[in-house]
Motif scaffolding. Structure first.
Motif, PDB file in Angstrom:
ATOM      1  N   HIS A  45     -10.969   9.878   9.134  1.00 19.42           N
ATOM      2  CA  HIS A  45     -11.982  10.372   8.190  1.00 19.42           C
ATOM      3  C   HIS A  45     -12.522   9.247   7.307  1.00 19.42           C
ATOM      4  CE1 HIS A  45     -14.057  13.122   5.527  1.00 19.42           C
ATOM      5  NE2 HIS A  45     -13.431  12.599   4.495  1.00 19.42           N
ATOM      6  N   SER A  46     -11.687   8.251   7.018  1.00 16.07           N
ATOM      7  CA  SER A  46     -12.090   7.153   6.137  1.00 16.07           C
ATOM      8  C   SER A  46     -12.825   6.038   6.884  1.00 16.07           C
ATOM      9  CB  SER A  46     -10.856   6.560   5.443  1.00 16.07           C
ATOM     10  OG  SER A  46      -9.937   6.041   6.406  1.00 16.07           O
ATOM     11  N   MET A  47     -12.958   6.181   8.203  1.00 18.70           N
ATOM     12  CA  MET A  47     -13.629   5.156   8.999  1.00 18.70           C
ATOM     13  C   MET A  47     -14.965   5.682   9.520  1.00 18.70           C
ATOM     14  SD  MET A  47     -10.335   3.760  11.154  1.00 18.70           S
ATOM     15  CE  MET A  47     -11.286   2.448  11.910  1.00 18.70           C
ATOM     16  N   GLY A  48     -15.861   4.788   9.769  1.00 21.03           N
ATOM     17  CA  GLY A  48     -17.176   5.191  10.250  1.00 21.03           C
ATOM     18  C   GLY A  48     -17.306   5.033  11.753  1.00 21.03           C
TER      19      GLY A  48
ATOM     20  N   TYR B 185      -6.901  12.300   9.185  1.00 24.53           N
ATOM     21  CA  TYR B 185      -7.115  11.754   7.840  1.00 24.53           C
ATOM     22  C   TYR B 185      -7.478  10.280   7.900  1.00 24.53           C
ATOM     23  CZ  TYR B 185      -6.028  10.147   3.126  1.00 24.53           C
ATOM     24  OH  TYR B 185      -6.101   9.566   1.886  1.00 24.53           O
ATOM     25  N   TYR B 186      -6.784   9.548   8.768  1.00 25.96           N
ATOM     26  CA  TYR B 186      -7.044   8.124   8.922  1.00 25.96           C
ATOM     27  C   TYR B 186      -8.456   7.894   9.462  1.00 25.96           C
ATOM     28  CZ  TYR B 186      -6.251   3.252  10.325  1.00 25.96           C
ATOM     29  OH  TYR B 186      -6.344   1.895  10.466  1.00 25.96           O
TER      30      TYR B 186
ATOM     31  N   ASN C 234     -12.336  17.568  12.617  1.00 26.47           N
ATOM     32  CA  ASN C 234     -13.301  16.579  12.136  1.00 26.47           C
ATOM     33  C   ASN C 234     -13.193  15.266  12.900  1.00 26.47           C
ATOM     34  OD1 ASN C 234     -15.300  15.583  10.073  1.00 26.47           O
ATOM     35  ND2 ASN C 234     -13.603  14.189   9.635  1.00 26.47           N
TER      36      ASN C 234
ATOM     37  N   TYR D  58      -2.548  13.428  10.376  1.00 25.87           N
ATOM     38  CA  TYR D  58      -2.640  12.086   9.813  1.00 25.87           C
ATOM     39  C   TYR D  58      -3.696  11.251  10.540  1.00 25.87           C
ATOM     40  CZ  TYR D  58      -1.787   7.178   9.074  1.00 25.87           C
ATOM     41  OH  TYR D  58      -1.975   5.845   8.822  1.00 25.87           O
TER      42      TYR D  58
ATOM     43  N   PHE E 195      -8.815  18.323   9.349  1.00 21.17           N
ATOM     44  CA  PHE E 195      -8.732  16.903   9.694  1.00 21.17           C
ATOM     45  C   PHE E 195      -8.808  16.686  11.209  1.00 21.17           C
ATOM     46  CE2 PHE E 195      -6.595  16.385   5.462  1.00 21.17           C
ATOM     47  CZ  PHE E 195      -7.552  15.534   4.924  1.00 21.17           C
TER      48      PHE E 195
ATOM     49  N   ARG F 184      -2.253  -0.371  12.228  1.00 19.50           N
ATOM     50  CA  ARG F 184      -2.995   0.182  11.105  1.00 19.50           C
ATOM     51  C   ARG F 184      -3.331  -0.927  10.114  1.00 19.50           C
ATOM     52  NH1 ARG F 184      -4.452   4.315  14.016  1.00 19.50           N
ATOM     53  NH2 ARG F 184      -2.883   5.935  14.286  1.00 19.50           N
ATOM     54  N   TRP F 185      -4.265  -0.629   9.231  1.00 21.55           N
ATOM     55  CA  TRP F 185      -4.690  -1.645   8.273  1.00 21.55           C
ATOM     56  C   TRP F 185      -3.575  -2.023   7.309  1.00 21.55           C
ATOM     57  CZ3 TRP F 185      -4.319  -0.428   3.164  1.00 21.55           C
ATOM     58  CH2 TRP F 185      -4.292   0.934   2.827  1.00 21.55           C
TER      59      TRP F 185
ATOM     60  N   SER G  92       0.830  -1.203   0.000  1.00 23.75           N
ATOM     61  CA  SER G  92       0.000   0.000   0.000  1.00 23.75           C
ATOM     62  C   SER G  92       0.865   1.253   0.000  1.00 23.75           C
ATOM     63  CB  SER G  92      -0.918  -0.002   1.219  1.00 23.75           C
ATOM     64  OG  SER G  92      -0.166   0.171   2.409  1.00 23.75           O
TER      65      SER G  92
END
Length: 492
Positions: A153-156, A150-151, A213, A147, A210, A42-43, A2
């Motif tokens: 932000h992509s998770m619910g 940002y990380y 949020n 960061y 970020f 992390r994933w 990745s």
């Protein structure tokens, strides 16, 4: 592989090269990045080698200190910072509590972690010895916080309406702990939004979006109060401090309006619903009477009566079912924690421990206050407000930590480190240079002068300075000798 894994490996490898080829402080910057990135959880962790990244960076810090220890000790002596004495005293209490800790396994685990953290802070203080290196360390923290935003932000959110699983190394999956670690970043971003140039403000705008949020997604009431306390205090000083720059109050009003507008845009109904439960119990029990945490806090006093030296780390949880009354709280009382840093320290080490912990905090605020006064005399209001922002960031974290157990938190000691390093760079080093210059001038004025030159036939004849004590007889003898030489020269 990745892109995040590749980015982290390139960053980590480049940082190790920078440590060896450029400056040892790069090892602490790497330590910060590893903490914020938390690569092993992390994933994308499956795409990187399984290594002890924090341990390696800590070793590199020790190596950098060992290579230049004599030089760094002159620039950044530990003895000039009382906060490190208090910090070591707090660590000593951990070792003493081994003899009576009620939960030896938990106490050993947290003590092992804490002594490593103290060593890292001591070494980092030596390495962050210039304004440029200190600024980099602050910005690494801010970019790391961005960061995390940002990380996240992509998770619910989970079924409780909160984001979880994005914590740093020592925050695990706890939303409250992760949110508290981001509180000082908001205050520091506020400062740079005011003092920075247009490029800095552009970076601040992105980072702030970020960070704020993800704080909304984390839905931590303690972090909300921490941000409110830290930012409000900083804006208050901007508005009413006697240290004013051109259009400072206007800038403060503009920042408040922009901050409120951004907060209203990013917050949602779920966030405000949770904030309305500040007086209710935890675990989503809205409309409660708020007795839970208060009962946990005051229960510590009953425990300390029987354990005046404290119960060691984890001791509160061990005896919570004995001392807490289930009829006075909506929580379960088995294996509970005090849910407050202040009562955590009190339960772990008694009144002596709380005295040492508070003394550590007061000592760093005291020297930062001296630094601010020195900056006023030097005519540097921007540095005055920078140190003020660090203080407000620490206060904001402590406000959030009032509702969670964070006595050994990384970010707490980072903020202490930033304030101590600021005092060293802006105050102690300048004070030492001024004292050295004054001593040099005094020695120059006290240096013995030689005999005055004697004229004779177009050229001067110099005589050496007299040796031994100067008396009237010796001066008379010297004058007679000079007169005889002058008469001899005239006869020739």
């Amino acid at each position: 592989m990745s892109k995040f894994a590749l980015f982290f490996l390139l960053l980590y490898g480049g940082g190790l090269i920078a440590v060896l080829a450029y400056n040892g402080a790069a090892a602490f910057f790497l330590y910060q990045l590893v903490y914020m990135f938390n690569p092993e959880n992390r994933w994308w962790s499956a795409d990187i080698p399984s290594m002890r990244y924090s341990f390696i960076t800590a070793l590199m810090m020790l190596l950098a200190l060992a290579v230049k220890y004599q030089e760094l000790s002159k620039i950044s002596p530990w003895t000039k910072q009382p906060v490190f004495g208090w910090m070591l005293a707090f660590l000593l209490l951990h070792f003493i509590a081994f003899f009576y800790a009620l939960d030896p396994d938990a106490h050993s685990r947290f003590t092992d972690y804490f002594w490593r953290l103290v060593v890292v802070m001591l070494v980092a203080y030596k390495l962050l010895n210039t304004e440029r290196l200190l600024n980099i360390a602050i910005w690494v923290y801010l970019l790391g916080a961005a960061y995390v935003g940002y990380y996240g932000h992509s998770m619910g959110r989970d079924n409780r309406g909160r984001l979880s699983g994005i914590g740093m190394i020592d925050t695990s999956t706890d939303s409250n702990l992760a949110a508290a670690a981001l509180v000082p970043a908001v205050v520091l971003l506020l400062y740079y939004a005011w003092q920075g140039n247009w490029k800095t403000r552009a970076v601040v705008f992105v980072c702030s979006a970020f960070v704020v949020n993800v704080l909304v997604l984390l839905n931590s009431r303690g972090a909300f109060l921490g941000v409110l306390a830290g930012c409000s205090l900083f804006v208050f000083f901007m508005l009413f401090s006697r240290i004013q720059k051109a259009r400072q109050r206007m800038a403060a009003v503009g920042i408040v309006i922009a901050g409120l507008s951004g907060a209203l845009y990013l917050t949602d109904e779920s966030f405000w619903n949770r904030m309305q439960t500040l007086q209710a119990d935890e675990q989503g029990q809205r409309g409660g009477d708020g007795r839970g945490r208060m009962h946990f806090w005051f229960g510590t006093f009953d425990m300390i009566k029987d354990y005046p030296l404290g119960m060691g780390v984890g001791g509160y949880s061990t005896v919570s079912a004995i001392y807490l009354d289930p009829t006075k709280t909506n929580y379960t009382i088995e294996r509970r924690v005090p849910h407050s840093t202040w009562f955590q320290v009190l339960g772990d080490f008694g009144w002596l421990g709380l005295f040492v912990f508070v003394g550590m905090l007061l000592s760093v605020f005291r020297i930062s206050h001296k630094t601010k006064k020195y900056m006023i005399k030097q005519g540097r209001p921007e540095i005055y407000h920078k140190i003020l922002a660090l203080e407000c960031g620490l206060i904001g974290f402590l406000a959030a930590a009032t509702f969670i157990d964070r006595a050994r938190a990384e970010i707490l000691f980072w903020m202490i480190l930033f304030l101590a390093s600021s005092s060293n760079v802006y105050y102690l080093q300048h004070k030492a240079k001024t004292a050295a210059a004054a001593a040099g001038n005094a020695l120059g004025r006290l240096a013995p002068a030689g005999m005055p030159e004697q004229p004779g036939e177009g050229k001067a004849v110099s005589r050496p300075a007299p040796r031994g004590p100067v008396t009237k007889a010796s001066l008379r003898k010297q004058l007679q000798s000079q007169q005889q030489l002058a008469n001899h020269g005239s006869r020739e």
